[in-house]
Each structure stands twice: as C-alpha cells, then as structure tokens.
Design an enzyme around this catalytic site. Structure first.
Site, short mmCIF file in Angstrom:
data_model
loop_
_atom_site.label_atom_id
_atom_site.label_comp_id
_atom_site.label_asym_id
_atom_site.label_seq_id
_atom_site.Cartn_x
_atom_site.Cartn_y
_atom_site.Cartn_z
N ARG A 1 1.08 -1.31 -0.13
CA ARG A 1 0.34 -0.46 -0.03
C ARG A 1 0.82 1.44 -0.12
O ARG A 1 0.57 1.92 0.75
CB ARG A 1 -1.02 -0.10 0.94
CG ARG A 1 -1.90 -0.92 1.71
CD ARG A 1 -3.22 -1.55 -0.04
NE ARG A 1 -3.82 -2.12 -0.39
CZ ARG A 1 -3.36 -4.01 -0.28
NH1 ARG A 1 -2.53 -3.88 -1.34
NH2 ARG A 1 -3.84 -4.67 -0.68
N SER B 1 -12.04 0.57 2.48
CA SER B 1 -11.08 -0.28 4.18
C SER B 1 -9.99 1.25 5.02
O SER B 1 -9.41 1.69 4.49
CB SER B 1 -9.34 -0.94 3.57
OG SER B 1 -10.54 -2.35 3.00
N GLU C 1 -5.17 3.31 6.48
CA GLU C 1 -4.93 3.59 5.09
C GLU C 1 -5.54 4.83 3.97
O GLU C 1 -5.33 4.35 3.11
CB GLU C 1 -5.50 1.93 4.44
CG GLU C 1 -5.57 1.65 2.82
CD GLU C 1 -5.75 0.36 2.36
OE1 GLU C 1 -6.37 -0.15 2.06
OE2 GLU C 1 -5.45 -0.06 3.19
#
Length: 300
Positions: A172, A223, A293
């Site tokens: 990520r 998320s 995130e």
C-alpha cells in the site's frame, strides 16, 4: 492581491471556495481554496508550470479512499475528468488506462480484451491514479503485479515516464510517490491471454464476495486501516469491541469492521475521531499499531 487572484489562464475550469464533500464517498469535508478541472494533459502541465511554487497542490480522484477534514484544503485541488479516463488495449496483453479511469472499468475492459491478471481491480474502489499512488490491490493481487510503467507530471509540470521499479512499491505504498509530489496521468499494464468468459466469471465472483462482505452501498472510504504484519485489521477492530459502535455520526460497519462509514450526519471530525479512538484502543489492548489506509487531508 493573493495567489488566487492571479491564477494562470486555463482551458479547463477553475472553481473557488468550492465544497469538497460532494467529491468524496464519505460526503464530508470543507471547501478547497481552488479546484482545477483541466481540459487535457497539456492544460494541466501548463497550469502547473505557471502556478507559484509555494501553492500546495492536491490531487483528488473520485474520493473513494480520502477523508477531507472539515476545515477544507489549502491551495489547489486537481480533479481529473473524462479526458484522463481513456482505457484501450495496446496489443500483446497490454492495456493503457488513464489516471481517472475507474478501477472496475479497467478490469472490465481488460476482460473484454482477453487480458487476464487485472481482475482484482473489480474489487478496488477508486481510480487508477489512486491505485498507482498506493499500490492498491485486493484478494492477493496488487498494482505492482501488473504495472509496466506509469506516466506522471511533477509539481513543476515536467513529464515523467516511471517504470515499475522506479515507483518503489511495497504494501500500500510507492516510495517515489511518497517522496515527491506526482500527478499521475495514466499507466500501461500487462496481463496474460485468457478467455474473456473465464475472466468475467472470476470478476463476477469478486463482485459477489464484495457485496456479501463489504458495505459497498454506504458512505464509506473502503478499507480504513492497513493490515499490520501478522494481523487482520478487521479482526483487531472487532475484538476490541468497536464493530457497529456509533461515534457521533460515524461507525465501523456491522458488516465489515475495517470499513468506517458515515451513517448520515457525520462530520469529518467524527470519522477521524472514531478512527483514532480505535487505533488507541487496539494499541492498548493488543500492542499493535493500526496505520491509516485512508488518506486524510486538509485543515481540522
């Protein structure tokens, strides 16, 4: 006279003091000083070259993974439109996608062209630009697995072609995008040949799985936290007792406890406050750090 009074001439649109809430999936957030909707790549490059270097620039896609704070965003917010959403096969299992192309559309067009490997994008909210910034992925696949090269502008309007390796991808994250402001224009992807019907069947499974396990019709940003090494964020949130608990107008979804949702009247402060409360509680109970995130931008 301020910088807002001497903006460069453009062919696109300039909006001043425009609320950003309608541009995000959470439907919260204050105004941008200026929103720029460029006509095309040349319009964007010329604008960046002429914009004073001290003016902050933020790129906002469809706002799927972004929480805009209630005080709004300083400087210029760039929103890429249809001119940046082109998706086309390039032969030999390759596909070009503009930064404003929805991830799900890229998956669909790859499937129609018989290009396998990009099915996971059916399950990723947002656009290709955001996917390039954060190495977006799901269900065991991520952007770095299929990216050949990306095309971007620097803050100064310089054009770049960046290889997969140049972007320094990890979970990520792109080290290059984290170190240097980049405005992604598009990317070239490579998959493998397969039957379009088989690809579509796999994407249908992804869609069904998402609909059963994620609150995709709620005001959410996807998320909320990254998965810490050796842990699942949803499980930590759940075991800490936060599933379905209200915090102002914010809640972690009863359906999936790593999805932060606006139940209707939440402020950005509610949403971020709940996230921070959960992070602190998980750290206290389990000794594990939850990292956001969702990208949080702007003034409180």
């Amino acid at each position: 006279m301020t910088w807002k009074d001497r903006l460069p001439a453009v062919r696109g649109k300039l909006l001043r003091d425009e609320p950003l809430a309608p541009f995000t999936w959470f439907r919260v957030g204050g105004p941008a000083d200026v929103i720029f909707l460029p006509e095309d790549e040349d319009d964007l490059a010329a604008f960046l070259k002429a914009l004073p270097a001290e003016v902050p620039v933020t790129v906002l896609g469809v706002g799927s993974n972004t929480l805009v704070r209630d005080g709004g965003v300083d400087g210029v917010v760039i929103r890429l439109g249809k001119a940046f959403a082109k998706v086309e096969p390039r032969g030999e299992g390759r596909l070009y996608a503009g930064a404003a192309a929805l991830d799900a559309v890229v998956a669909r067009e790859a499937g129609k062209a018989g290009i396998a490997g990009l099915e996971f994008y059916r399950g990723v909210p947002g656009t290709i630009g955001g996917a390039l910034v954060m190495n977006a992925g799901c269900y065991g696949a991520e952007t770095k697995d299929v990216l050949v090269e990306a095309y971007a502008l620097t803050r100064a309007g310089e054009r770049l072609t960046l290889s997969n390796a140049d972007l320094g991808y990890s979970y990520r994250k792109s080290a290059r995008a984290a170190a240097e402001p980049l405005i992604f224009l598009g990317a070239l992807f490579e998959g493998r040949p397969d039957d379009p019907a088989a690809i579509e069947a796999r994407m249908a499974e992804i869609t069904e799985r998402r609909e059963k396990t994620q609150p995709i019709r709620e005001k959410t940003g996807g998320s909320t936290f990254k998965n810490p090494p050796g842990h699942s964020s949803w499980k930590l949130v759940d075991e800490a007792g936060w599933r379905g608990k209200l915090f102002g107008g914010a809640m972690f979804s009863p359906l999936h406890s790593n999805f932060l949702i606006n139940t209707g009247e939440a402020t950005a402060a509610d949403l971020e406050g709940l996230g921070e409360a959960v992070r602190a509680d998980v750290k206290a109970k389990f000794g594990v750090d939850l990292d956001w995130e969702i990208k949080r931008i702007g003034r409180p």
